[in-house]
Design an enzyme around this catalytic site. Structure first.
Site, PDB file in Angstrom:
ATOM      1  N   LYS A 185       0.568  -1.159   0.052  1.00 25.04           N
ATOM      2  CA  LYS A 185      -0.187   0.366   0.347  1.00 25.04           C
ATOM      3  C   LYS A 185       0.888   1.567  -0.113  1.00 25.04           C
ATOM      4  CE  LYS A 185      -1.506   3.110   2.558  1.00 25.04           C
ATOM      5  NZ  LYS A 185      -1.915   4.317   2.167  1.00 25.04           N
ATOM      6  N   GLY A 237       7.390   5.359   7.418  1.00 22.18           N
ATOM      7  CA  GLY A 237       6.966   6.113   7.593  1.00 22.18           C
ATOM      8  C   GLY A 237       6.576   7.323   9.015  1.00 22.18           C
ATOM      9  N   SER A 238       6.145   7.791   9.766  1.00 23.77           N
ATOM     10  CA  SER A 238       6.002   8.653  11.023  1.00 23.77           C
ATOM     11  C   SER A 238       5.882   7.586  12.335  1.00 23.77           C
ATOM     12  CB  SER A 238       5.358   9.514  10.688  1.00 23.77           C
ATOM     13  OG  SER A 238       4.305   9.059  11.136  1.00 23.77           O
ATOM     14  N   THR A 239       6.539   7.796  13.112  1.00 21.29           N
ATOM     15  CA  THR A 239       6.905   7.819  14.193  1.00 21.29           C
ATOM     16  C   THR A 239       5.340   7.233  15.241  1.00 21.29           C
ATOM     17  OG1 THR A 239       9.022   7.915  14.760  1.00 21.29           O
ATOM     18  CG2 THR A 239       7.808   7.444  16.674  1.00 21.29           C
ATOM     19  N   GLU A 240       4.419   8.137  14.868  1.00 19.81           N
ATOM     20  CA  GLU A 240       3.571   8.825  15.200  1.00 19.81           C
ATOM     21  C   GLU A 240       2.276   7.237  14.363  1.00 19.81           C
ATOM     22  OE1 GLU A 240       1.022  12.242  14.145  1.00 19.81           O
ATOM     23  OE2 GLU A 240      -0.723  11.919  14.968  1.00 19.81           O
ATOM     24  N   GLY A 242       3.676   4.230  13.253  1.00 21.53           N
ATOM     25  CA  GLY A 242       4.470   3.375  13.485  1.00 21.53           C
ATOM     26  C   GLY A 242       4.056   2.889  14.291  1.00 21.53           C
ATOM     27  N   GLU A 259      10.387   1.543  10.372  1.00 23.85           N
ATOM     28  CA  GLU A 259      11.640   2.352   9.817  1.00 23.85           C
ATOM     29  C   GLU A 259      10.957   3.165   9.988  1.00 23.85           C
ATOM     30  OE1 GLU A 259      14.121   1.798   9.095  1.00 23.85           O
ATOM     31  OE2 GLU A 259      14.500  -0.030   8.374  1.00 23.85           O
ATOM     32  N   GLU A 394      10.679  16.185  14.624  1.00 24.81           N
ATOM     33  CA  GLU A 394      11.125  15.819  13.296  1.00 24.81           C
ATOM     34  C   GLU A 394       9.886  16.878  12.106  1.00 24.81           C
ATOM     35  OE1 GLU A 394       9.745  12.572  11.207  1.00 24.81           O
ATOM     36  OE2 GLU A 394      11.825  12.306  10.362  1.00 24.81           O
TER      37      GLU A 394
HETATM   38  P1  NAD Z   1       2.592   8.783   7.160  1.00 24.36           P
HETATM   39  O1  NAD Z   1       3.227   7.678   8.431  1.00 24.36           O
HETATM   40  O2  NAD Z   1       1.952   9.890   7.719  1.00 24.36           O
HETATM   41  O3  NAD Z   1       2.616   7.998   6.286  1.00 24.36           O
HETATM   42  C1  NAD Z   1       3.593   6.345   5.735  1.00 24.36           C
HETATM   43  C2  NAD Z   1       2.127   5.400   5.336  1.00 24.36           C
HETATM   44  O4  NAD Z   1       1.322   4.684   5.858  1.00 24.36           O
HETATM   45  C3  NAD Z   1       1.580   5.740   4.028  1.00 24.36           C
HETATM   46  O5  NAD Z   1       1.314   4.634   3.237  1.00 24.36           O
HETATM   47  C4  NAD Z   1      -0.266   6.102   4.809  1.00 24.36           C
HETATM   48  O6  NAD Z   1      -0.941   6.302   4.359  1.00 24.36           O
HETATM   49  C5  NAD Z   1      -0.419   4.972   5.619  1.00 24.36           C
HETATM   50  N1  NAD Z   1      -0.895   4.910   6.943  1.00 24.36           N
HETATM   51  C6  NAD Z   1      -1.672   6.453   7.590  1.00 24.36           C
HETATM   52  N2  NAD Z   1      -1.765   5.711   8.367  1.00 24.36           N
HETATM   53  C7  NAD Z   1      -2.280   4.668   8.673  1.00 24.36           C
HETATM   54  C8  NAD Z   1      -2.314   3.900   9.357  1.00 24.36           C
HETATM   55  N3  NAD Z   1      -3.723   3.690   9.941  1.00 24.36           N
HETATM   56  N4  NAD Z   1      -2.635   2.904   9.447  1.00 24.36           N
HETATM   57  C9  NAD Z   1      -1.638   1.922   8.318  1.00 24.36           C
HETATM   58  N5  NAD Z   1      -1.184   2.701   7.013  1.00 24.36           N
HETATM   59  C10 NAD Z   1      -1.359   3.832   7.813  1.00 24.36           C
HETATM   60  O7  NAD Z   1       4.245   9.207   6.955  1.00 24.36           O
HETATM   61  P2  NAD Z   1       4.242  10.010   5.473  1.00 24.36           P
HETATM   62  O8  NAD Z   1       4.332  11.189   5.758  1.00 24.36           O
HETATM   63  O9  NAD Z   1       4.035   9.355   4.300  1.00 24.36           O
HETATM   64  O10 NAD Z   1       6.133  10.105   5.050  1.00 24.36           O
HETATM   65  C11 NAD Z   1       7.124  10.761   6.454  1.00 24.36           C
HETATM   66  C12 NAD Z   1       6.826   9.962   7.458  1.00 24.36           C
HETATM   67  O11 NAD Z   1       8.078   9.051   6.529  1.00 24.36           O
HETATM   68  C13 NAD Z   1       8.473  10.462   7.810  1.00 24.36           C
HETATM   69  O12 NAD Z   1       8.343  10.712   9.930  1.00 24.36           O
HETATM   70  C14 NAD Z   1       9.773   9.946   8.140  1.00 24.36           C
HETATM   71  O13 NAD Z   1      11.081  10.479   9.056  1.00 24.36           O
HETATM   72  C15 NAD Z   1       9.506   8.582   7.651  1.00 24.36           C
HETATM   73  N6  NAD Z   1      10.444   7.721   6.859  1.00 24.36           N
HETATM   74  C16 NAD Z   1      11.330   6.886   7.750  1.00 24.36           C
HETATM   75  C17 NAD Z   1      12.190   6.229   6.912  1.00 24.36           C
HETATM   76  C18 NAD Z   1      13.583   5.216   7.064  1.00 24.36           C
HETATM   77  O14 NAD Z   1      13.610   4.758   6.908  1.00 24.36           O
HETATM   78  N7  NAD Z   1      13.226   4.944   8.504  1.00 24.36           N
HETATM   79  C19 NAD Z   1      12.511   6.300   5.457  1.00 24.36           C
HETATM   80  C20 NAD Z   1      11.072   7.639   4.413  1.00 24.36           C
HETATM   81  C21 NAD Z   1      10.585   8.178   5.066  1.00 24.36           C
END
Ligand code: NAD
Length: 509
Positions: A185, A237-240, A242, A259, A394
């Site tokens: 996804k 994605g974001s820690t939140e 995650g 990650e 961040e």
């Molecule tokens: P995000 O956490 O908002 O979304 C990431 C993914 O999760 C998206 O596909 C989103 O649709 C999905 N998602 C959102 N809510 C969800 C839920 N409740 N259940 C399941 N899936 C859900 O992150 P973003 O804004 O897309 O990306 C930016 C973040 O990603 C930053 O915090 C960045 O640091 C992090 N990031 C980390 C790495 C790493 O390797 N550590 C790499 C790139 C980005």
């Protein structure tokens, strides 16, 4: 620059075929550089997740995909690498028009990284210890023992919008290398390259091995994490979010890799060569408008070098050229959305309010020909203290916080004073000092006199709240396998099976 895009509709990719969402609805994808509509994409639902998971389940349970020998599997991975290279231009275009990443970066780095990862894992697959024989032990008795490493099953991959194709590859490549099947996804801002990537991969693997369900995170993402037929979740994605995923995955005790975010410290030591450290530090923070999780967003500078460093950084930062990502002359493109731009500007305002000194940038800008784009100037704050909001949270935008230190131990202490631990860096001419500092930094990767140098054969992942697990390298193959211990007794006579005597006294010798 004006770009005319042929606006296509992208359905879901399930079981090797394009299929509309069960809702029959789509959502729009816009170019963050100019606000133009670039595609319409199927808005998946829980029912679509169920179909995709079932396709992945069938491909795993009812075909010989998982049993393919390592030699053939290695060939499959090389073939995928070849397909990515052959379709590089189209993939780079889809990525640039939706993520705002420059074609210069995507062509010179992202595509190469993806090809290299598939090729590296193709090599590793040949040597991977799928079956290991243990020595015959004196205890608990003569036996042949094996450790078998087996695929986990159906893997759900959930990815962010900043580096959509590269991050998808970090999950897809090791999953396929170990014989798993995948449902991915992508983020709703940037689903196009992942959809095309899945189509390309499906030319080489059986139907159902790779599937894509696009749609809202809260519906499609959550349904995937909760699904009882999904065996593993790999999230970036974001820690939140995650945190939410970890909690949802606990309902079915799923193997989970996370990650997450970062607030990476970058330390310039007194003896650093500033002719490398200054451009290197800006490369570390402003690449892709600061929207990289391992960006070096906190720069620690010795007190007495502060003014010289700031002057040099401001002079270099003001040369960075913002523009349309498809223009090869562009150094940095837009940020992903109006919302992200506003978030970044609100952090810049918070920095000013808390007493940091703005020495470069700080504004949204309008680029001629990209009037509807979301551009933010490379921004530098000095006189930042490590407890300010701009040093703790961040931002995910082009904002550098410069923090003074008086001795190295103080710099290291502040560097580690964060909930994150994704990356860190140190600039010095003294390699022994560099290792000493690197040893003390709490981060999954430490760069010495460099930044953003990730390798396909080295693990990447976070300490602390930056995540759990590692991607890339041999470690990623372990992350997509589970181990089975198989014991074969070498004692055929009942009266020689000493252990049975614990229960049956008459079998004792
Ligand atoms: P995000 O956490 O908002 O979304 C990431 C993914 O999760 C998206 O596909 C989103 O649709 C999905 N998602 C959102 N809510 C969800 C839920 N409740 N259940 C399941 N899936 C859900 O992150 P973003 O804004 O897309 O990306 C930016 C973040 O990603 C930053 O915090 C960045 O640091 C992090 N990031 C980390 C790495 C790493 O390797 N550590 C790499 C790139 C980005």
């Amino acid at each position: 620059m004006t770009v005319n895009v042929d606006v296509k509709t992208f359905p879901l990719f399930i079981n090797g075929k394009w299929e509309p969402a069960s809702s029959q609805e789509t959502f729009d994808v816009f170019n963050p550089a100019d606000g133009q509509l670039v595609a319409r994409v199927a808005k998946g639902t829980e029912a679509d997740v169920d179909r995709a998971v079932q396709a992945a389940r069938d491909a795993f349970d009812n075909t010989d995909w998982k049993d393919m020998n390592p030699k053939d599997r290695s060939k499959v991975l090389y073939a995928i690498a070849g397909q990515i290279a052959a379709n590089a231009e189209e993939l780079a275009f889809l990525e640039a028009v939706s993520s705002g990443g420059t074609v210069r970066r995507i062509g010179a780095s992202d595509i190469l990284q993806m090809v290299d990862l598939f090729q590296t894992l193709a090599k590793f697959t040949l040597d991977y210890p799928f079956s290991e024989t243990l020595p015959v032990p004196p205890f608990p008795g003569p036996a042949h023992n094996f450790i078998w490493r087996e695929p986990i099953g159906v893997c759900a991959a959930i990815t962010p919008w900043n580096l959509p194709m590269v991050i998808a590859t970090w999950k897809i490549a090791p999953a396929l290398a170990m014989g798993n099947t995948v449902v991915i996804k992508p983020a709703s801002y940037t689903p196009l390259s992942t959809l095309r990537l899945a189509e390309i991969i499906s030319q080489v693997v059986p139907p159902g091995v790779i599937n894509v369900v696009t749609g809202p995170g809260a519906e499609v993402g959550e349904a995937l994490v909760r699904h009882p037929k999904v065996d593993k979740v790999a999230f970036t994605g974001s820690t939140e979010v995650g945190r939410k995923i970890m909690s949802l995955a606990s309902e079915t005790i799923k193997n989970t890799t996370l990650e997450l975010g970062g607030k990476s410290p970058n330390i310039i030591l007194e003896d650093a060569d500033l002719s490398i450290a200054l451009p290197g530090s800006l490369f570390g923070v402003f690449l892709h408008s600061g929207q990289l999780c391992e960006s070096g967003t906190r720069l620690f500078v010795p007190d007495h070098m502060h003014d010289q460093v700031v002057e040099g950084l401001v002079a270099l930062a003001s040369k960075i050229k913002l523009g349309h990502p498809l223009d090869p002359a562009t150094d940095v493109g837009p940020v992903i959305s109006k919302k992200q731009k506003e978030t970044i500007l609100s952090y810049i305002e918070a920095g000013k309010q808390e007493g940091a000194t703005l020495v470069c940038g700080g504004n949204a800008v309008t680029i001629p020909g990209c009037e509807e784009g979301h551009f933010v100037e490379p921004t530098i704050f000095t006189n930042v203290t490590n407890d300010m909001k701009i040093a703790r949270e961040e931002i995910f935008g082009p904002v550098l916080s410069i923090i003074r230190y008086s001795d190295v131990e103080e710099a290291i202490r502040m560097a580690n004073d964060t909930i994150y631990g994704l990356a860190a860096g140190v600039w010095t001419k003294d390699v022994n000092k560099a290792y000493e500092v690197a040893r003390k930094l709490q981060a999954g990767v430490v760069w010495i006199n460099d930044w953003h140098m990730l390798r396909s054969d080295a693990p990447f992942g976070g300490y602390k709240q930056s995540g759990i697990g590692r991607e890339m390298g041999m470690h990623s193959l372990d992350a997509y396998t589970q181990t089975k211990h198989v014991h074969t007794s070498m004692v055929p006579e009942i009266n020689k099976k000493n252990w049975y005597g614990i229960l049956f006294s008459d079998t004792k010798q």
